[in-house]
Write a protein that holds these residues in place. Structure first.
Motif, PDB file in Angstrom:
ATOM      1  N   ASP A  95      54.551  64.447 132.959  1.00  0.00           N
ATOM      2  CA  ASP A  95      55.405  63.285 132.734  1.00  0.00           C
ATOM      3  C   ASP A  95      55.505  63.272 131.110  1.00  0.00           C
ATOM      4  O   ASP A  95      54.729  63.432 130.419  1.00  0.00           O
ATOM      5  N   VAL A  96      56.772  62.586 130.676  1.00  0.00           N
ATOM      6  CA  VAL A  96      57.141  62.478 129.330  1.00  0.00           C
ATOM      7  C   VAL A  96      56.154  61.466 128.952  1.00  0.00           C
ATOM      8  O   VAL A  96      55.776  61.902 127.685  1.00  0.00           O
ATOM      9  N   ASP A  97      55.332  60.672 129.343  1.00  0.00           N
ATOM     10  CA  ASP A  97      54.450  59.874 128.928  1.00  0.00           C
ATOM     11  C   ASP A  97      53.149  60.654 128.440  1.00  0.00           C
ATOM     12  O   ASP A  97      52.505  59.951 127.661  1.00  0.00           O
ATOM     13  N   GLU A  98      52.898  61.579 129.110  1.00  0.00           N
ATOM     14  CA  GLU A  98      51.623  62.228 129.018  1.00  0.00           C
ATOM     15  C   GLU A  98      51.882  63.007 127.812  1.00  0.00           C
ATOM     16  O   GLU A  98      50.816  64.026 127.461  1.00  0.00           O
ATOM     17  N   MET A  99      53.098  63.442 127.176  1.00  0.00           N
ATOM     18  CA  MET A  99      53.278  64.497 126.130  1.00  0.00           C
ATOM     19  C   MET A  99      52.659  63.861 124.998  1.00  0.00           C
ATOM     20  O   MET A  99      53.373  62.746 124.499  1.00  0.00           O
ATOM     21  N   ALA A 100      51.773  64.436 124.314  1.00  0.00           N
ATOM     22  CA  ALA A 100      51.480  63.868 123.111  1.00  0.00           C
ATOM     23  C   ALA A 100      50.930  65.142 122.134  1.00  0.00           C
ATOM     24  O   ALA A 100      50.448  66.037 122.527  1.00  0.00           O
ATOM     25  N   PRO A 101      51.446  65.181 120.718  1.00  0.00           N
ATOM     26  CA  PRO A 101      52.288  64.264 120.211  1.00  0.00           C
ATOM     27  C   PRO A 101      53.789  64.628 120.390  1.00  0.00           C
ATOM     28  O   PRO A 101      53.949  65.808 120.670  1.00  0.00           O
ATOM     29  N   GLN A 123      63.676  82.846 125.129  1.00  0.00           N
ATOM     30  CA  GLN A 123      63.357  83.691 126.348  1.00  0.00           C
ATOM     31  C   GLN A 123      61.899  83.652 126.599  1.00  0.00           C
ATOM     32  O   GLN A 123      61.404  83.840 127.516  1.00  0.00           O
ATOM     33  N   GLU A 124      61.091  83.498 125.466  1.00  0.00           N
ATOM     34  CA  GLU A 124      59.847  83.343 125.590  1.00  0.00           C
ATOM     35  C   GLU A 124      59.189  82.051 126.259  1.00  0.00           C
ATOM     36  O   GLU A 124      57.979  81.979 126.546  1.00  0.00           O
ATOM     37  N   LEU A 125      60.167  81.020 126.349  1.00  0.00           N
ATOM     38  CA  LEU A 125      59.599  79.846 126.832  1.00  0.00           C
ATOM     39  C   LEU A 125      59.408  79.893 128.293  1.00  0.00           C
ATOM     40  O   LEU A 125      60.013  80.997 128.885  1.00  0.00           O
ATOM     41  N   PRO A 126      58.595  79.087 128.769  1.00  0.00           N
ATOM     42  CA  PRO A 126      58.338  78.944 130.208  1.00  0.00           C
ATOM     43  C   PRO A 126      59.463  78.543 131.028  1.00  0.00           C
ATOM     44  O   PRO A 126      60.296  78.000 130.416  1.00  0.00           O
ATOM     45  N   PRO A 127      59.623  79.103 132.267  1.00  0.00           N
ATOM     46  CA  PRO A 127      61.094  78.979 132.783  1.00  0.00           C
ATOM     47  C   PRO A 127      61.643  77.536 133.058  1.00  0.00           C
ATOM     48  O   PRO A 127      62.725  77.411 132.772  1.00  0.00           O
ATOM     49  N   GLY A 128      60.703  76.482 133.284  1.00  0.00           N
ATOM     50  CA  GLY A 128      60.964  75.309 133.416  1.00  0.00           C
ATOM     51  C   GLY A 128      61.657  74.679 131.930  1.00  0.00           C
ATOM     52  O   GLY A 128      62.842  74.070 131.765  1.00  0.00           O
ATOM     53  N   CYS A 129      60.883  74.929 130.757  1.00  0.00           N
ATOM     54  CA  CYS A 129      61.361  74.624 129.572  1.00  0.00           C
ATOM     55  C   CYS A 129      62.373  75.289 129.009  1.00  0.00           C
ATOM     56  O   CYS A 129      63.380  74.641 128.468  1.00  0.00           O
ATOM     57  N   ARG A 130      62.529  76.537 129.402  1.00  0.00           N
ATOM     58  CA  ARG A 130      63.743  77.304 129.039  1.00  0.00           C
ATOM     59  C   ARG A 130      64.976  76.593 129.529  1.00  0.00           C
ATOM     60  O   ARG A 130      66.172  76.452 128.908  1.00  0.00           O
ATOM     61  N   ALA A 131      64.842  76.374 130.866  1.00  0.00           N
ATOM     62  CA  ALA A 131      65.814  75.766 131.836  1.00  0.00           C
ATOM     63  C   ALA A 131      66.445  74.590 131.104  1.00  0.00           C
ATOM     64  O   ALA A 131      67.521  74.228 130.862  1.00  0.00           O
ATOM     65  N   VAL A 132      65.639  73.499 130.837  1.00  0.00           N
ATOM     66  CA  VAL A 132      65.970  72.412 130.430  1.00  0.00           C
ATOM     67  C   VAL A 132      66.620  72.318 129.055  1.00  0.00           C
ATOM     68  O   VAL A 132      67.337  71.788 128.435  1.00  0.00           O
ATOM     69  N   PHE A 133      65.712  73.117 128.106  1.00  0.00           N
ATOM     70  CA  PHE A 133      66.269  73.397 126.666  1.00  0.00           C
ATOM     71  C   PHE A 133      67.548  73.680 126.551  1.00  0.00           C
ATOM     72  O   PHE A 133      68.393  73.288 125.726  1.00  0.00           O
ATOM     73  N   ASN A 134      67.987  75.025 127.471  1.00  0.00           N
ATOM     74  CA  ASN A 134      69.362  75.309 127.526  1.00  0.00           C
ATOM     75  C   ASN A 134      70.388  74.335 128.113  1.00  0.00           C
ATOM     76  O   ASN A 134      71.403  74.055 127.375  1.00  0.00           O
ATOM     77  N   GLY A 155      62.168  62.066 133.897  1.00  0.00           N
ATOM     78  CA  GLY A 155      60.893  62.165 133.075  1.00  0.00           C
ATOM     79  C   GLY A 155      60.267  63.746 132.897  1.00  0.00           C
ATOM     80  O   GLY A 155      59.713  64.184 131.606  1.00  0.00           O
ATOM     81  N   THR A 156      60.355  64.409 133.922  1.00  0.00           N
ATOM     82  CA  THR A 156      59.949  66.014 133.968  1.00  0.00           C
ATOM     83  C   THR A 156      61.013  66.656 133.039  1.00  0.00           C
ATOM     84  O   THR A 156      60.591  67.403 132.237  1.00  0.00           O
ATOM     85  N   SER A 157      62.234  66.147 132.845  1.00  0.00           N
ATOM     86  CA  SER A 157      63.387  66.731 132.201  1.00  0.00           C
ATOM     87  C   SER A 157      62.912  66.753 130.577  1.00  0.00           C
ATOM     88  O   SER A 157      63.006  67.504 129.771  1.00  0.00           O
ATOM     89  N   LYS A 158      62.682  65.467 130.450  1.00  0.00           N
ATOM     90  CA  LYS A 158      62.287  65.104 129.034  1.00  0.00           C
ATOM     91  C   LYS A 158      61.183  65.658 128.584  1.00  0.00           C
ATOM     92  O   LYS A 158      60.971  66.171 127.400  1.00  0.00           O
ATOM     93  N   SER A 159      60.092  65.672 129.372  1.00  0.00           N
ATOM     94  CA  SER A 159      58.742  66.453 128.967  1.00  0.00           C
ATOM     95  C   SER A 159      58.946  67.865 128.891  1.00  0.00           C
ATOM     96  O   SER A 159      58.448  68.450 127.870  1.00  0.00           O
ATOM     97  N   GLN A 160      59.609  68.622 129.693  1.00  0.00           N
ATOM     98  CA  GLN A 160      59.982  70.004 129.415  1.00  0.00           C
ATOM     99  C   GLN A 160      60.543  70.381 128.485  1.00  0.00           C
ATOM    100  O   GLN A 160      60.556  71.182 127.572  1.00  0.00           O
ATOM    101  N   TYR A 161      61.640  69.385 127.907  1.00  0.00           N
ATOM    102  CA  TYR A 161      62.489  69.533 126.669  1.00  0.00           C
ATOM    103  C   TYR A 161      61.519  69.414 125.719  1.00  0.00           C
ATOM    104  O   TYR A 161      61.570  70.040 124.561  1.00  0.00           O
ATOM    105  N   SER A 162      60.646  68.276 125.278  1.00  0.00           N
ATOM    106  CA  SER A 162      59.749  68.085 124.324  1.00  0.00           C
ATOM    107  C   SER A 162      58.907  69.194 124.271  1.00  0.00           C
ATOM    108  O   SER A 162      58.510  69.714 123.321  1.00  0.00           O
ATOM    109  N   ARG A 163      58.108  69.726 125.521  1.00  0.00           N
ATOM    110  CA  ARG A 163      57.300  70.817 125.352  1.00  0.00           C
ATOM    111  C   ARG A 163      58.155  72.247 124.840  1.00  0.00           C
ATOM    112  O   ARG A 163      57.621  72.803 124.105  1.00  0.00           O
TER     113      ARG A 163
END
Length: 188
Positions: A95-101, A123-134, A155-163
């Protein structure tokens, strides 16, 4: 050179020559889109092939209410997202609230990076992060739209983007292509 209208009309008649011409005109651009969402070229080729099967199957539904290339791109993106969902990329989602910093929007600067290098990093990003970032950073979708498209929470979308941003920033720092991250204490 044939117009988009002529190509579409020929494809609606299932004219193989017109289908080949449509493919030749757009396959390169659409492969780049596909490649952004998949880690390996084989996956990108599979996505592109599946997308063209859908394109030719549903070409009758295209109404010229948007540019043809935009319609084709949307089909490739949807096909890539379906491919990603089969890979179960959300297992490590937080969840986005768990992402720190959290990194501020200004922290990920991409000074004079060439496209191939950036694509390789993405392309080196994990699949979820890669999809949301794109979807967010490149395609311009909002987090609510991404959540709906990927069937995840906002929240998952935001946390994947932050990650994704944090991972990209770290990779850039490791390669010596990015300055040290700035403190975010005063920004939060």
């Amino acid at each position: 050179m044939l117009s988009d209208y002529e190509l579409v009309e020929g494809c609606r008649k299932q004219d193989r020559t017109m289908q080949r011409l449509l493919y030749e005109r757009f396959a390169g651009k659409l492969f780049v889109v596909s490649k952004r969402y998949t880690k390996d070229p084989n996956g990108a080729e599979d996505v592109l092939q599946d997308a063209f099967v859908k394109i030719f199957r549903y070409i009758d539904q295209f109404r010229f209410d948007c540019p043809l290339e935009a319609w084709l791109k949307r089909i490739v993106i949807n096909t890539a997202l379906k491919y990603i969902r089969t890979q179960q990329p959300w297992d490590q989602a937080a969840d986005v609230d768990e992402m720190a910093p959290l990194i501020s929007q200004d922290d990920l600067t991409l000074p004079a990076l060439n496209y191939q290098y950036l694509l390789a990093l993405i392309q080196e990003l994990p699949p979820g992060c890669r999809a949301v970032f794109n979807l967010f950073a490149i395609e311009g979708y909002s987090h609510p739209e991404i959540a709906e498209m990927l069937e995840i929470s906002e929240g998952t979308s935001k946390s994947q983007y932050s990650r994704a941003r944090a991972l990209l920033q770290h990779k850039l720092q490791m390669d010596g292509r990015s300055p040290e991250p700035r403190s975010t204490e005063h920004q939060r």
